[in-house]
Scaffold this active site. Structure first.
Site, short mmCIF file in Angstrom:
data_model
loop_
_atom_site.label_atom_id
_atom_site.label_comp_id
_atom_site.label_asym_id
_atom_site.label_seq_id
_atom_site.Cartn_x
_atom_site.Cartn_y
_atom_site.Cartn_z
N LYS A 14 6.24 -13.88 7.54
CA LYS A 14 7.17 -12.91 6.94
C LYS A 14 6.72 -12.65 5.50
O LYS A 14 6.48 -13.59 4.76
CB LYS A 14 8.59 -13.47 6.93
CG LYS A 14 9.64 -12.49 6.41
CD LYS A 14 11.00 -13.13 6.26
CE LYS A 14 11.58 -13.53 7.59
NZ LYS A 14 12.94 -14.10 7.47
N CYS A 26 6.39 2.00 1.85
CA CYS A 26 5.60 2.53 2.97
C CYS A 26 4.59 1.51 3.50
O CYS A 26 3.98 1.74 4.53
CB CYS A 26 4.86 3.80 2.55
SG CYS A 26 3.43 3.53 1.47
N HIS A 39 1.88 6.44 -0.64
CA HIS A 39 2.86 7.05 0.29
C HIS A 39 2.61 8.55 0.43
O HIS A 39 2.89 9.12 1.47
CB HIS A 39 4.29 6.78 -0.18
CG HIS A 39 4.59 7.28 -1.55
ND1 HIS A 39 4.45 6.49 -2.67
CD2 HIS A 39 4.98 8.49 -1.98
CE1 HIS A 39 4.77 7.21 -3.74
NE2 HIS A 39 5.09 8.42 -3.34
N CYS A 56 6.90 -0.37 -3.46
CA CYS A 56 6.43 0.32 -2.25
C CYS A 56 7.35 0.05 -1.06
O CYS A 56 7.76 -1.08 -0.83
CB CYS A 56 5.01 -0.16 -1.92
SG CYS A 56 4.34 0.53 -0.40
N CYS A 107 4.34 0.17 -5.89
CA CYS A 107 3.89 1.48 -5.39
C CYS A 107 2.68 1.94 -6.19
O CYS A 107 2.68 1.86 -7.41
CB CYS A 107 5.04 2.49 -5.53
SG CYS A 107 4.56 4.19 -5.15
#
Ligand code: FES
Length: 108
Positions: free
Chosen positions: A55, A74, A87, A72, A83
């Site tokens: 995980k 995505c 994306h 982020c 990020c």
């Protein structure tokens, strides 16, 4: 009834059984392809990040976030969990609409 009649009936049974087996196979394949909820056929969100971990979890202290933090969502960022703008390419290629999570302090 002669020998030819038995042979003809046998051919009809073989044809009927073959047809039923074929229909069952097509039905099974359609079920597994379109209706089955098996884990194996669902798409993964995380394609590359820490795949050896069961995980992926990140935790940050609020005090360390500064004025603004952009994370982020995505799973395509090279700087994950931050990020990096990946994306945009992902959305262009897939038609998706994901964007980052932005955490910022209220302006006084
Ligand atoms: S790079 Fe993933 S949301 Fe921006």
């Amino acid at each position: 009834m002669g020998l030819g009649s038995n042979s003809s009936m046998r051919v009809e049974w073989v044809a009927a059984i073959s047809l039923a087996a074929g229909a069952a196979a097509v039905g099974y394949l359609a079920y597994t392809r379109f209706l089955s909820k098996d884990k194996c056929c669902k798409a993964m969100v995380n394609l590359h990040i820490q795949k050896d971990n069961p995980k992926v979890v990140h935790a940050f202290d609020m005090e360390d976030l500064g004025e603004k933090a952009v994370y982020c969502r995505c799973w395509r960022s090279k700087k994950f969990p931050v990020c990096d703008g990946s994306h945009t390419k992902h959305n262009d290629e897939t038609g998706d609409n994901v964007g980052p999570l932005i955490i910022k302090r209220k302006e006084a």
